[in-house]
Every structure is written in structure tokens, then in C-alpha cells.
Design a protein around this motif. Structure first.
Motif, PDB file in Angstrom:
ATOM      1  N   ARG A 128       0.838  -1.207   0.000  1.00 47.23           N
ATOM      2  CA  ARG A 128       0.000   0.000   0.000  1.00 47.23           C
ATOM      3  C   ARG A 128       0.873   1.257   0.000  1.00 47.23           C
ATOM      4  NH1 ARG A 128      -5.658  -0.329   1.015  1.00 47.23           N
ATOM      5  NH2 ARG A 128      -6.302  -2.499   1.168  1.00 47.23           N
ATOM      6  N   SER A 132       1.540   4.064  -3.273  1.00 45.22           N
ATOM      7  CA  SER A 132       0.699   5.216  -2.926  1.00 45.22           C
ATOM      8  C   SER A 132       0.917   6.425  -3.830  1.00 45.22           C
ATOM      9  CB  SER A 132       0.903   5.604  -1.453  1.00 45.22           C
ATOM     10  OG  SER A 132       2.237   6.031  -1.278  1.00 45.22           O
ATOM     11  N   LEU A 135      -2.758   6.637  -8.272  1.00 48.80           N
ATOM     12  CA  LEU A 135      -4.179   6.701  -7.908  1.00 48.80           C
ATOM     13  C   LEU A 135      -5.009   5.823  -8.828  1.00 48.80           C
ATOM     14  CD1 LEU A 135      -4.569  10.558  -7.339  1.00 48.80           C
ATOM     15  CD2 LEU A 135      -4.248   8.772  -5.609  1.00 48.80           C
ATOM     16  N   GLY A 140     -10.677   0.656  -5.712  1.00 49.49           N
ATOM     17  CA  GLY A 140     -10.560   0.720  -4.255  1.00 49.49           C
ATOM     18  C   GLY A 140      -9.300   0.055  -3.736  1.00 49.49           C
ATOM     19  N   TYR A 141      -8.382  -0.255  -4.637  1.00 52.07           N
ATOM     20  CA  TYR A 141      -7.028  -0.748  -4.327  1.00 52.07           C
ATOM     21  C   TYR A 141      -6.959  -2.166  -3.772  1.00 52.07           C
ATOM     22  CZ  TYR A 141      -5.992   4.239  -4.801  1.00 52.07           C
ATOM     23  OH  TYR A 141      -5.910   5.526  -5.265  1.00 52.07           O
ATOM     24  N   GLN A 142      -8.059  -2.678  -3.220  1.00 52.08           N
ATOM     25  CA  GLN A 142      -7.967  -3.958  -2.512  1.00 52.08           C
ATOM     26  C   GLN A 142      -7.442  -5.058  -3.435  1.00 52.08           C
ATOM     27  OE1 GLN A 142     -10.665  -3.952   0.577  1.00 52.08           O
ATOM     28  NE2 GLN A 142     -11.073  -6.134   0.598  1.00 52.08           N
TER      29      GLN A 142
ATOM     30  N   THR B 699     -14.864   3.085  -2.033  1.00 50.24           N
ATOM     31  CA  THR B 699     -13.710   3.978  -1.976  1.00 50.24           C
ATOM     32  C   THR B 699     -14.085   5.374  -2.451  1.00 50.24           C
ATOM     33  OG1 THR B 699     -12.309   2.060  -2.345  1.00 50.24           O
ATOM     34  CG2 THR B 699     -11.292   4.216  -2.691  1.00 50.24           C
ATOM     35  N   PRO B 729      -8.315   9.411  -2.581  1.00 50.93           N
ATOM     36  CA  PRO B 729      -7.533   8.622  -1.628  1.00 50.93           C
ATOM     37  C   PRO B 729      -6.535   7.699  -2.317  1.00 50.93           C
ATOM     38  CG  PRO B 729      -9.834   7.892  -1.684  1.00 50.93           C
ATOM     39  CD  PRO B 729      -9.747   9.104  -2.537  1.00 50.93           C
ATOM     40  N   THR B 730      -5.401   7.478  -1.671  1.00 46.50           N
ATOM     41  CA  THR B 730      -4.422   6.503  -2.156  1.00 46.50           C
ATOM     42  C   THR B 730      -4.675   5.165  -1.470  1.00 46.50           C
ATOM     43  OG1 THR B 730      -2.765   6.765  -0.426  1.00 46.50           O
ATOM     44  CG2 THR B 730      -2.735   8.409  -2.187  1.00 46.50           C
ATOM     45  N   ALA B 731      -3.839   4.196  -1.812  1.00 44.93           N
ATOM     46  CA  ALA B 731      -3.964   2.870  -1.195  1.00 44.93           C
ATOM     47  C   ALA B 731      -3.710   2.930   0.314  1.00 44.93           C
ATOM     48  CB  ALA B 731      -2.987   1.894  -1.854  1.00 44.93           C
ATOM     49  N   VAL B 732      -3.009   3.965   0.760  1.00 44.50           N
ATOM     50  CA  VAL B 732      -2.694   4.052   2.191  1.00 44.50           C
ATOM     51  C   VAL B 732      -3.917   4.489   2.997  1.00 44.50           C
ATOM     52  CG1 VAL B 732      -1.307   5.295   3.905  1.00 44.50           C
ATOM     53  CG2 VAL B 732      -0.235   4.424   1.831  1.00 44.50           C
ATOM     54  N   THR B 734      -7.075   4.385   2.044  1.00 52.15           N
ATOM     55  CA  THR B 734      -8.289   3.618   1.756  1.00 52.15           C
ATOM     56  C   THR B 734      -8.450   2.452   2.734  1.00 52.15           C
ATOM     57  OG1 THR B 734      -8.102   4.202  -0.562  1.00 52.15           O
ATOM     58  CG2 THR B 734      -9.493   2.314  -0.042  1.00 52.15           C
ATOM     59  N   PRO B 735      -9.616   2.362   3.366  1.00 49.24           N
ATOM     60  CA  PRO B 735      -9.842   1.256   4.307  1.00 49.24           C
ATOM     61  C   PRO B 735      -9.889  -0.094   3.594  1.00 49.24           C
ATOM     62  CG  PRO B 735     -11.494   2.999   4.579  1.00 49.24           C
ATOM     63  CD  PRO B 735     -10.762   3.285   3.313  1.00 49.24           C
ATOM     64  N   LYS B 736      -9.803  -1.147   4.390  1.00 45.84           N
ATOM     65  CA  LYS B 736     -10.007  -2.492   3.840  1.00 45.84           C
ATOM     66  C   LYS B 736     -11.492  -2.813   3.936  1.00 45.84           C
ATOM     67  CE  LYS B 736      -5.476  -3.379   5.362  1.00 45.84           C
ATOM     68  NZ  LYS B 736      -4.642  -3.806   6.487  1.00 45.84           N
TER      69      LYS B 736
END
Lengths: 163, 804
Positions: A128, A132, A135, A140-142, B699, B729-732, B734-736
Motif C-alpha cells: 500500500r 501510494s 491513484l 478501491g485498491y484492494q 472507496t 484517496p491513495t492505497a494508504v 483507503t480502508p479495507k
């Protein structure tokens, strides 16, 4: 505006082109080299859609001049697959549904490619943090995190098999 | 004894990769290899570049425009202003909302960054130089930013072009800056409910102006061929067919000679529904110069000018019994539409589907009124990852229900349980007249509460509150939402008079592969994957050999496009019904080939077989071949079908979301400890893609609730129009996400599917607010205005005496 000759290795091919000194690397790649994988999302280094690899470092090509690449080795998303075989990061993004609209994907892949050389066995939190600068508005990056971890495991397994 | 046969069936079904399978995406191969084809990737011979001169002021008269220095720059081909567009009658254009919008500012500018002139040059660098060289002299006018101030009797008149027009597209205009007043529900019955109620609550709920901000900005490449008289435009559009119709109407070019192509789109989220001045200018420039013209927005232009969302100021009221049974809901809204009413809503609904604001609750009486107002801000009012103002509606009702619960001292789960529409009440007619198709809210709520051990969370919260030394405040947000998507039945919904149906054309080729062409356009939703899965299940053709094409108006059947979660509810139904037409013909061919009656055949996964005789069958592949060379007498050769689907009703996806936050009492930072989203979108076509859409929507909801805003100063300057300031928001950060689901199919949809991708945006935003506010509930706080960034939350801590 007078032009300058820039000689640069892009994806293993040495190119020599006359460009305006003000030309951004991302425009050089997209318009002079016909490599449209790197995208422009913000022009301010925030989104990372333009990320490429220059001499072993991740660089945002929207805020880098083409003439700064004189003598450099540049790798773009188009150069990741070798001999028709996808790179582990490409395979990881496909397997883990790490992309939706695809616009951020080339930058994500290039960053992941470098991150996994900087840190071959990252934790989720390290992925993460390491991603970072890029973007994504869709995933949602998950699944991007999963994709990078998937690629890391593949690369480690390949190294172990070779050793 | 049946086992081997069953295994064979399962293998055959699985080989199709049909509905219900988490099929990997067909789109990915090109995107992971840099082979996407987005609009800025398109280059045409002789192509020129357009850039836009924009106003630095929010409200000003244009005194003079001097093009000379710009035109003197080598490589500059033209500089055009409103004066140049006037002879073509293209200096103004109609909006989707029944207003007009300046294509290029005509005598005055109405918002900062408004389009004033265009320059066309050999490349984008020269065009940018030329923009700097165009001199514009302005005379300041008083700026109106606050929509309440805009309605003051002595407020400056913003739209001088509408002087004397007391009748707007949606009824009477009461003030020069008033656009419309729209209402729904029963005012008198609601008034009576309030008069008789034991308890009432009232609150002003502000939903700030935000921007969808997809990673790819808007743009186009327009190419007019003066010899053929044909216009081809590649354009970032979520609705290319509508664009074709509008371009034809505006330009006078017959619609048959206008081709609009939406290529790969780098995210839409509502930003790419509208028709923007930049598109029109590029098309005009191409017609004038006879060469292709490319226009690509930069990020500042994107955030500043194309398609804001929300900006609703809502006064909400609820009437209830002393034990929390809701009797009435009422809301009055001031809607800031900016300088031109360019909202993208079905024509009859200037406030979209805001009247879904009775939510998931059985409320006997309700009324809403929305007043649209002009201000000196950019036009837009799009549905940012939602169906036409549903996000605003859900936010309102969920906030109000929480406020009522706090007043009554009721638990926030319990008040919902007491007021939910019960499973047996469906189909349920809401007080605003919507007919909710199906739902089971209580089951979903119970599932979420059990999954998180809700009583334990509340006990932990009580312990945290009891500890004065606790470094954090703990908040629990719980929200239920019901969306109205899949616009929509053409008896209610149209855009510019075109009904909001959608379409599908399927052709099955002789060797058994197929192509489907659609009126929608994917922007990351994975249509090429999921649509093929529907056909695979309906027709027994492997999804691997089904091509899905969208976005090219010259090849695809007419459709209204992709937004408002309408692709699966509307186009998905069109696919199923087109496939069923083919299926019916295939049955006739199979009966002919097997020399039995049609009723003697059973369908099984990928074949018709003779009843009671497994050895006699024809697969879809056999039938496809036969369709082209030995069709039964009296039957046309070929195997294809078109279906235009006009839905009988909307669909009503729902969900229960729960969020736990810990707020740092020293810094005001909010940490999302846990977020569980339970969604019910009816029948699920590709669970992997659904989950991905939910992660993405959550997100975006997190971004809106926790950081996004478009603040203006008193002069109308937008404070923050780059990604430095506008929160993505970045990956940092952003919640899981945790996800779960229930399945309550839509009874009126051919597949039972309801649509999903916007639910997480609609549902999560009030959940985050509810969690943050809940952290302060014991201190007497019952509402806070988004975005809940650290500074604002810290101010709340300070005001409550809770800051460390």
C-alpha cells in the motif's frame, strides 16, 4: 522553438529524435514513439498514470522532460511482456481483478514492477505504501494490493526454482 | 448411477462460463499491455489540437477580445469566439435540462473558468502558447456564490439572457435567479401527520459540491469530411447515441452522416454523461477547418468546468410516535445548479429521482420540494456514481432517522428495524409513488449485526466513553439504503424526448460463435465479460467466443447509455430477451433437424434433446450451422435478433452497511477500523466483478465523505482544482473492505438482476457520516457536515471540549 537531439533506449530499442526542449517525456513516448500505454491523468505528478521506469527508478513521465532522458534506458508497459509471455505483474493484475477502466493500469504495473525489485517480499502495508504514488478511481485498491502480492509470490517462486 | 451424467452436465455448464461464474475479464488483455484505445490515443492524419481560453473571473462583462498576437504565432490556425459561432447559431446550445448554455461566453462570463475562446494549432504546445496570447478585457460584475443569497430580492441578475422569461422548462420562475420548483408527495397529508405526531425533528443537511473526477479527463477527436459531408467524432461519452442525436440537431448534419464513437473510457462516474462546450467547439473547428481536431481537457479544466455533483441544501423533518415509529417525512431543498441548468436527469425530473428519499422505511405520508437556483459556479449536477440524486435522497433520510433515534434515545439498529418495509409488503408503493419491486431488509440487517457482533461493539463504545483518558472516540455508523435504478420506463423517463430504453443485437455465426452489439458503453464495469456470460447461459454458447461491442453509433443499436446503474437492469434485460428470440428460432431448427415437434424437445445447457432420449440432440453449434444452410421451410435463414427493452419499472437494489471508526482526540484524524457492506442486487452475474465494483464504490464514497469538496471564495474562485487539493484517496488512506450479500431477485426483470455498481457509493457516504457523528453522540452532537477531514473533526472535538 529550436530542437535538440535526444538519444534514448526505449524498451530495448535505441531511438534518436529531434524534440523541443520543453517536450514532456510522456508526450515524447505517446506521440513520438507511438507508445500510448503511459497516460496523462493530472499533469501534476499526483496520479501516477504516466509512471515509467528510467534507469531502474519509477518516474512520473508527465513532469519529466524528454531531453532529461539523454542516454537513459526507459521501460514502459509495452516492454513488460517478453516473447509474448506476460510479466508476473501483468498476470497478477489479470488474475486478481486488479483493474477496471484500465486507465491507471500501465502506471500501476510499472510501479509494481519496480516495487517488487526494491522489496521482493513486501507485506500488505508495504505494498500500500509502495503504490501510494499511483491513484485508481475504480478498484478501491484492494484487488491491486492482492495483484501485487500475487506477482511477488510468482517472482519469488521463479527465483527459487532458478536457484 | 446418475453421478457421471450430473458431472458431465456440470462440466458442460462450467465450460460456458455463464451467469454466476467469476469469469476473468476479457477486457484486461489490452489494458495490461498498454493496448487500450482511449480518446487521447487516437491520432488522425492532419489532426490539429484545440485549447480553450477561460475566464479568470466568476462574473464579468467581456469588453474586448484581441486575437492578433495569438494568430501571429506560427502554427496557429484559428482563434474563435462567440462572435464567430453566432452566424452558425452555435454560440449557445440547449442543455439536457431544458435550459441553454453558452458554448463560448456571449458578452459576459458566468463562472470562473468558463469557455471564452478557442485556439486551434498544429500541436498542443503551440495551442497552449496561443491561449496565453489571447487578450481578454473584463469588467467585474457582482458575484453570487450562496444559493440562498441568489434568491434575495435585490440579488444581482445572473442570467440576463433569460430577462422577462417567467416560465422555465419546469414551470414558473419566481425570481431572475430561480430555475424551477419541483415537488412530489402529499403536502397536506404530511402536514396532518406532523400536526398529530408526538415527536418531530428538523435539521439542515448540506451535501457539498463535489466532482466525479475519473482518472481520464473528457475529450474528443472530431473529424469532418467536407467531401462526403460526414462527421466522425471519437468522444468520452457515457451516452454516445444521445450525443449523435444532439450533434445532428445542432449541426444540421443528417443523423445518418454523424458517427459518434466512445472508445475505451478511463472511468466515467457521471462526468461523461453531459455534452460540453469543448466537444461542440472541436466539432465546429473541424467543420470550419476541414481537418480533424483533438481536444483533451487537463485536470484543472475537468474539476473546474465539466460536471460537478450534489450541492444540495436540504431541510429535513421527521414526525414520529414516541416509540420511534415514523409517521411523516418532509424536506425542502435549495439546489445550487450553477450558472446554467445542465443537470443530466430524465426530462420530467429536474431533481432526478430525489423522491426516493423515503428510503427503506414504511412511511405513510411524505412530501419533498426542490428549488433550483442559479449561482456563479460551473454548471453540471450530474449523478456521481449514482442514479439521479439518489445519493442526496439516501443521505437525507439516513441522517434524519439517526437524528430521530438520538432524540428518542433509541438504538440506531432498533429504529430501523421498527420502520423497515417488511418483506411481505413487496411490491410496496412508496408515499412518493414508486413501486419497490422486492426486498428483505430485516434479514439483511440481522446478518450484518450478527457478523460484527453489534452488541459487543456497543459495549466497547460504552466503555470507551466511560474512560476519560481514552485517546480516541469510537463511532458506529449503521445505514440501510434503497436505490431506484435502471432508468427507466419510457412512460416516465426520457432524455430530449427519447425514451430511456436500451437495446441489444445478437448475431450467431454459422460456426457457432456470436457477436452482440449494445446501446450501452462500458467505462470499467466489464460489459464485454458479463454481457457474454448472459448470452452464454441463455444460448449455450461459450462466452469465450462471444464478442461484445459497444460505443460505435454506426454499428450498435440505439441505446441511452451507461449511467444510473442502468446497464444490467435495462441492457441486461435486452440481451436476455434478444437471446430468447434466437433460442425460440433455434428450437424450431432443432425440431426440424431431429424430425420431432418443438414440444418434444428439452433444453439442456447447450443443446436441445428429444424428451426421454439422451442420444438424440442438436447442440447450439449444430443449430447455428443449420441456420445458414438448411433452415426449415418457411423460416428465414440466419440466426440473429434485436431487442429494444423498455423496462416496466425501475429496480430497487438495497443494502445494509456498517462502519466502525476511531477518532484521534488530539488530531481529529478518523481511522476506519472496519467497514462491512452487505448488498442485495438481485441475481448476480459475475461475483468477482460485483465485488470489484463494490470496492470501488465504497472507496469513492470514502473520498466524498472524508475529503472531497469544491469550496469557493466570495469572488467565485474555486479553491482547489488540482489533485494536490481535491481529495482522491491513495492505497494508504483507503480502508479495507468487507463484503457480503443476500439475493432477492427483481420479479419484473428477465434475469432478476437489479444493478449494483452505484449502491456502494450511495450507501457508504451516509455510513461514514453516521459513524463520525455517532462518535460524538454522547456529547450531544447529532449532525456534522461533510467532508469529515481531520481539521473539521478536530474543530468538533474542540467545540465539545473533547480535544486532547
Amino acid at each position: 522553438m529550436s530542437k535538440k537531439i535526444v538519444k534514448v533506449n526505449v524498451n530495448g530499442r535505441v531511438l534518436e529524435k529531434a524534440v523541443e526542449p520543453r517536450m514532456l517525456l510522456v508526450h515524447f513516448l505517446r506521440e513520438e514513439c507511438n507508445l500510448t500505454g503511459a497516460h496523462i491523468g493530472c499533469e501534476t505528478s499526483h496520479c501516477g498514470a504516466c509512471t515509467v521506469d528510467i534507469d531502474g527508478r519509477s518516474v512520473k513521465s508527465c513532469t519529466h522532460l524528454a531531453v532529461q532522458c539523454e542516454g537513459a534506458e526507459v521501460l514502459t508497459v509495452e516492454g513488460l511482456a517478453k516473447g509474448g509471455v506476460l510479466h508476473a505483474v501483468q498476470q497478477g493484475f489479470y488474475q486478481e481483478h486488479g483493474l477496471q477502466c484500465g486507465f491507471c493500469t500501465p502506471g500501476m504495473l510499472m510501479r509494481a514492477y519496480r516495487l517488487l525489485q526494491e522489496n521482493p517480499d513486501p507485506s500488505e502495508e508495504e505494498v500500500r505504501a509502495g503504490m501510494s504514488g499511483n491513484l485508481c478511481r475504480c478498484t478501491g485498491y484492494q484487488n491491486i494490493v492482492k495483484a501485487v502480492l500475487h506477482a511477488a509470490a510468482t517472482l519469488r517462486a521463479a527465483r527459487a526454482a532458478a536457484a | 448411477m446418475n453421478a457421471p451424467k450430473e458431472a458431465g452436465l456440470a462440466e458442460r455448464a462450467s465450460a460456458l462460463q455463464g451467469m454466476g461464474e467469476s469469469r476473468l475479464r476479457k477486457e484486461d488483455a489490452r489494458f495490461i499491455q498498454g493496448r487500450g484505445n482511449y480518446v487521447d490515443d487516437i491520432r488522425m492524419p492532419g489532426m490539429l489540437h484545440m485549447d480553450i481560453v477561460r475566464s479568470p473571473l466568476a462574473h464579468a462583462r467581456i469588453k474586448r477580445i484581441n486575437k492578433e498576437q495569438a494568430l501571429a504565432i506560427p502554427g496557429v490556425h484559428a482563434v474563435l469566439t462567440a462572435e464567430d459561432l453566432k452566424p452558425l447559431k452555435l454560440h449557445w446550445m440547449p442543455t439536457l435540462a431544458g435550459d441553454v448554455q453558452a458554448v463560448l461566453a456571449d458578452e459576459k462570463v458566468h463562472f470562473q473558468m468558463q469557455e471564452v475562446a478557442i485556439v486551434i494549432a498544429d500541436d498542443r504546445y503551440i495551442a497552449a502558447d496561443a491561449v496565453e496570447a489571447v487578450e481578454v478585457e473584463y469588467e467585474d460584475l457582482p458575484v453570487v456564490i450562496d444559493p440562498y443569497a441568489a434568491l434575495a430580492p435585490d440579488a444581482p441578475v445572473l442570467r440576463e439572457d433569460l430577462a422577462g422569461k417567467t416560465e422555465g422548462a419546469h414551470g414558473r420562475r419566481e425570481h431572475p435567479n430561480h430555475i424551477f420548483t419541483w415537488e412530489a408527495g402529499d403536502a397536506a397529508a404530511t402536514e396532518a401527520a406532523f400536526a398529530a405526531a408526538a415527536v418531530t425533528v428538523k435539521a439542515r443537511i448540506h451535501y457539498p459540491r463535489v466532482h466525479p473526477c475519473p482518472l481520464e479527463t473528457c475529450g474528443c477527436v472530431a473529424s469532418f469530411d467536407p467531401v462526403r459531408g460526414e462527421l466522425t467524432t471519437y468522444l468520452t461519452s457515457q451516452a454516445p447515441h444521445v450525443v449523435r442525436t444532439v450533434v445532428s440537431l445542432l449541426s444540421g448534419i443528417p443523423e445518418s452522416k454523424v458517427r459518434i464513437v466512445s472508445p475505451d473510457i478511463g472511468g466515467g462516474f457521471g462526468n461523461k454523461v453531459g455534452i460540453y462546450p469543448g466537444y461542440v467547439c472541436a466539432i465546429v473547428a473541424s467543420i470550419v477547418l476541414g481537418r480533424p481536431v483533438k481536444w483533451i481537457e487537463d485536470r484543472v479544466e475537468n474539476i473546474s468546468t465539466t460536471a460537478f455533483a450534489r450541492d444540495y441544501h436540504m431541510d429535513g423533518e421527521i414526525a414520529a410516535t414516541a416509540d420511534g415509529r415514523i409517521l411523516g417525512l418532509r424536506t425542502h431543498v435549495i439546489a445550487d445548479h450553477g450558472a446554467f441548468d445542465a443537470c443530466a436527469d430524465p426530462t420530467k425530473f429536474p431533481a432526478g429521482l430525489f423522491h426516493i428519499c423515503s428510503g427503506s422505511y414504511d412511511i405513510a405520508a411524505a412530501y419533498c420540494q426542490v428549488k433550483g437556483v442559479y449561482t456563479n459556479k460551473a454548471p453540471g449536477g450530474v449523478a456521481y456514481r449514482c442514479s439521479f440524486r439518489v445519493t442526496e435522497a439516501v443521505y437525507l433520510v439516513e441522517r434524519m432517522v439517526d437524528i430521530l433515534a438520538q432524540k428518542l434515545g433509541l438504538d440506531k439498529a432498533e429504529i430501523r428495524r421498527r420502520n423497515f418495509i417488511r418483506k411481505e409488503q413487496f411490491p410496496y408503493t412508496s408515499p412518493f409513488g414508486f413501486e419497490y419491486d422486492s426486498g428483505d431488509y430485516h434479514t439483511a440487517l440481522d446478518k450484518v449485526l450478527a457478523a460484527v457482533d453489534y452488541p459487543a461493539l456497543r459495549a466497547e463504545q460504552a466503555a470507551t466513553r466511560a474512560n476519560p483518558a481514552s485517546p480516541t472516540l469510537m463511532g458506529i455508523g449503521l445505514v440501510s439504503f434503497t436505490e431506484v435504478v435502471g432508468a427507466g420506463p419510457s412512460k416516465m423517463c426520457d432524455i430530449l424526448g427519447v425514451g430511456m430504453f436500451d437495446s441489444c443485437e445478437i448475431r450467431v455465426h454459422p460456426t457457432g460463435s456470436a457477436i452482440a452489439r449494445m446501446g450501452t458503453i462500458t467505462q470499467g464495469q466489464g460489459h464485454q465479460t458479463t454481457y457474454a456470460q448472459i448470452i452464454a447461459t441463455e444460448l449455450g454458447i461459450p462466452s469465450e467466443v462471444i464478442q461484445v461491442e459497444e460505443g460505435d453509433t454506426s454499428t450498435a443499436p440505439y441505446g441511452l447509455g451507461t449511467y444510473g446503474s442502468r446497464s444490467t437492469p435495462v441492457a441486461g434485460a435486452a440481451i436476455a430477451l434478444a437471446a430468447r428470440k434466437i433460442h425460440a428460432k433455434a428450437r424450431k431448427i432443432a425440431a426440424h433437424l431431429l424430425e420431432v415437434g418443438e414440444n418434444d424437445l428439452d433444453w439442456e445447457i447447450d443443446r436441445f434433446k428429444v424428451k426421454g432420449d439422451d442420444s438424440r440432440f442438436k447442440t447450439m453449434q449444430d443449430i447455428s450451422w443449420a441456420a445458414y444452410h438448411q433452415a426449415p421451410p418457411g423460416l428465414e435463414p440466419g440466426l440473429e435478433a434485436v431487442h429494444y427493452y423498455d423496462p416496466p419499472n425501475f429496480t430497487f437494489p438495497f443494502g445494509i452497511y456498517l462502519c466502525v471508526v476511531d477518532i484521534d482526540r488530539a488530531t481529529g484524524e478518523t481511522k476506519v477500523r472496519r467497514f462491512l457492506a452487505l448488498d442485495d442486487c438481485g441475481t448476480r452475474i459475475n461475483p468477482m466483478i460485483i465485488e470489484g465494483q463494490i470496492h470501488g464504490g465504497l472507496t469513492e464514497g470514502f473520498a466524498v465523505a472524508m475529503g472531497q469538496q469544491m469550496p469557493f471564495d466570495a469572488q467565485g474562485n474555486l479553491l482547489g482544482n488540482t489533485l494536490m487539493d481535491y481529495f482522491l484517496p491513495t492505497a494508504v488512506e483507503t480502508p479495507k473492505w468487507e463484503t457480503d450479500h443476500t439475493v432477492t431477485p427483481s420479479p419484473h426483470h428477465p434475469l432478476g438482476a437489479k444493478g449494483v455498481a452505484e449502491s456502494p457509493h450511495v450507501g457508504s457516504i451516509p455510513t461514514f457520516t453516521a459513524a463520525v457523528v455517532d462518535a460524538f453522540a454522547h456529547l450531544g452532537v447529532d449532525n456534522m457536515t461533510m467532508p469529515h477531514n481531520a481539521y473539521r473533526v478536530w474543530q468538533q472535538l474542540r467545540d465539545c471540549g473533547a480535544a486532547l
